[in-house]
Design a protein around this motif. Sequence first.
Motif, PDB file in Angstrom:
ATOM      1  N   ASN A 242       0.434  -1.429   0.004  1.00 44.18           N
ATOM      2  CA  ASN A 242       0.367  -0.286   0.327  1.00 44.18           C
ATOM      3  C   ASN A 242       0.608   0.952   0.154  1.00 44.18           C
ATOM      4  O   ASN A 242       0.635   2.220  -0.731  1.00 44.18           O
ATOM      5  CB  ASN A 242      -1.295   0.028   1.266  1.00 44.18           C
ATOM      6  CG  ASN A 242      -2.024  -0.977   1.095  1.00 44.18           C
ATOM      7  OD1 ASN A 242      -2.259  -0.474  -0.186  1.00 44.18           O
ATOM      8  ND2 ASN A 242      -2.753  -1.849   1.814  1.00 44.18           N
TER       9      ASN A 242
ATOM     10  N   ARG B  58       2.537   2.040  -3.574  1.00 47.66           N
ATOM     11  CA  ARG B  58       0.827   2.084  -4.900  1.00 47.66           C
ATOM     12  C   ARG B  58       1.506   3.708  -4.163  1.00 47.66           C
ATOM     13  O   ARG B  58       1.077   4.989  -5.160  1.00 47.66           O
ATOM     14  CB  ARG B  58       0.205   1.428  -3.956  1.00 47.66           C
ATOM     15  CG  ARG B  58      -0.878   1.822  -5.848  1.00 47.66           C
ATOM     16  CD  ARG B  58      -2.275   1.206  -5.216  1.00 47.66           C
ATOM     17  NE  ARG B  58      -2.580   2.022  -3.588  1.00 47.66           N
ATOM     18  CZ  ARG B  58      -3.827   1.522  -2.825  1.00 47.66           C
ATOM     19  NH1 ARG B  58      -4.503   0.802  -3.600  1.00 47.66           N
ATOM     20  NH2 ARG B  58      -4.245   2.057  -1.851  1.00 47.66           N
ATOM     21  N   GLU B  59       0.986   4.156  -2.994  1.00 42.43           N
ATOM     22  CA  GLU B  59       1.210   5.581  -2.418  1.00 42.43           C
ATOM     23  C   GLU B  59       2.135   6.383  -3.252  1.00 42.43           C
ATOM     24  O   GLU B  59       1.665   7.762  -3.829  1.00 42.43           O
ATOM     25  CB  GLU B  59       0.672   5.542  -0.491  1.00 42.43           C
ATOM     26  CG  GLU B  59      -1.188   5.114  -0.952  1.00 42.43           C
ATOM     27  CD  GLU B  59      -0.715   5.114   0.552  1.00 42.43           C
ATOM     28  OE1 GLU B  59       0.168   6.073   1.203  1.00 42.43           O
ATOM     29  OE2 GLU B  59      -1.843   5.109   1.532  1.00 42.43           O
TER      30      GLU B  59
ATOM     31  N   GLU C 180       1.997   6.930  -6.661  1.00 42.34           N
ATOM     32  CA  GLU C 180       0.724   7.869  -7.566  1.00 42.34           C
ATOM     33  C   GLU C 180       1.359   9.073  -7.461  1.00 42.34           C
ATOM     34  O   GLU C 180       1.123  10.280  -7.960  1.00 42.34           O
ATOM     35  CB  GLU C 180      -0.336   7.418  -6.836  1.00 42.34           C
ATOM     36  CG  GLU C 180      -0.855   6.019  -6.570  1.00 42.34           C
ATOM     37  CD  GLU C 180      -1.995   5.252  -5.857  1.00 42.34           C
ATOM     38  OE1 GLU C 180      -3.042   5.598  -5.323  1.00 42.34           O
ATOM     39  OE2 GLU C 180      -3.127   4.664  -6.208  1.00 42.34           O
ATOM     40  N   GLU C 181       1.322   9.306  -6.480  1.00 40.02           N
ATOM     41  CA  GLU C 181       2.252  10.446  -5.605  1.00 40.02           C
ATOM     42  C   GLU C 181       3.239  11.305  -6.647  1.00 40.02           C
ATOM     43  O   GLU C 181       3.349  12.290  -6.898  1.00 40.02           O
ATOM     44  CB  GLU C 181       2.816  10.314  -4.383  1.00 40.02           C
ATOM     45  CG  GLU C 181       2.990  11.818  -3.652  1.00 40.02           C
ATOM     46  CD  GLU C 181       3.893  12.600  -1.936  1.00 40.02           C
ATOM     47  OE1 GLU C 181       4.201  13.548  -1.729  1.00 40.02           O
ATOM     48  OE2 GLU C 181       3.636  10.675  -1.594  1.00 40.02           O
TER      49      GLU C 181
END
Length: 353
Positions: free
Chosen positions: A232, A235-236, A239-240
């Motif tokens: 997780n 992934r963050e 994405e950032e």
Amino acid sequence: MPTSYVVPPADTAHSDHVSFLSLINFVLRNALILGASGLAFAILVAIPAVTAAPTYSVTTKFATESEPVGRLFGFSLPGNGGGRGPEFYIELIKSPEILAPLVESSYEVEPGKPRKTLIEHFAPGVRPASEAKVRAMSAASSRISTKVSPTTSSIILRVTAENPILATQMAEAVLVQIDRFNSTTRKLQTTAERRFAEQRLAEISVEVRQAEERLRYFRERNRDISLSPALNLERERLEEEVSTRRGLYSSVLQTYERAKMDEVRDSPLVTVIGRPVPPSQPDARGMARSFVLGFFLGLLVGGILVAWTEYLDRVRQRGSPEFAEFDRLGQTMSRAIRRPLEKMFPRLKGMGT
């Protein structure tokens, strides 16, 4: 029993009165010499003002818009002082960037005659051409004066020439050259900014695609990450990174589009407050002021010479040893000066004896 004699105190008021009367007597006694000296100096000082050719001056005023040196990613980058202030333009007007094209332009130097450049007017027949150009630039610079208005911070431009038409044309030419300098400088800056933004845009677009590709690859390899905190977080982070790259791309794209518009923008950076108008009357020559100043200067010089002459006469009559030494030293110096001159010019022998 002898009595002591006490000297009475001096009458200060009486002494001052006598000194004042002595000054008046000195002026009255030498009135003719002082008047002649003052009149002679007054005429000498006033002659240049009387014989000088009439000049005409044109005055105009313009205000400048302070522009930042450049932008980077939508943010302004100020120069020294935040942009171009009045002091910058005062120095610019006397610089070769303005004076060189100014003297190379043609003007109606003499009414009704063919136009010619300031080089031909101020340095006719001077060779080489570079020396003529330098002389013309110096002459033009001496006829241009600038100062900052204390109330509005605008720049007051004053141009002086031999006739009103030439003065007006030179003032107009200075304004044109300032506007041309601003346009050229702004075009160079915006072109450099556009090229930089264009190059950076291509680089960031590659970075955006790479970040998006990494995020796509991660999602394909990890479809179910609900039970893994580490996945997780990864992934963050991806994405950032994609969001940051896209935001940077959008900012550079805005800078690029703005630079493209600024590159073709031709709005002036100088606002002229009152166009130059040919003057109807020549400049004041200051003859009265020159005459008065020369007259008082003559009075001062004549008074000093007459006072020195009277002082020497009084000392000579008293026969003081100081005057005898002064006379001896004067004669010795006179002989020392005349001796080499007599050797060079034999005819001087016997003269002055």
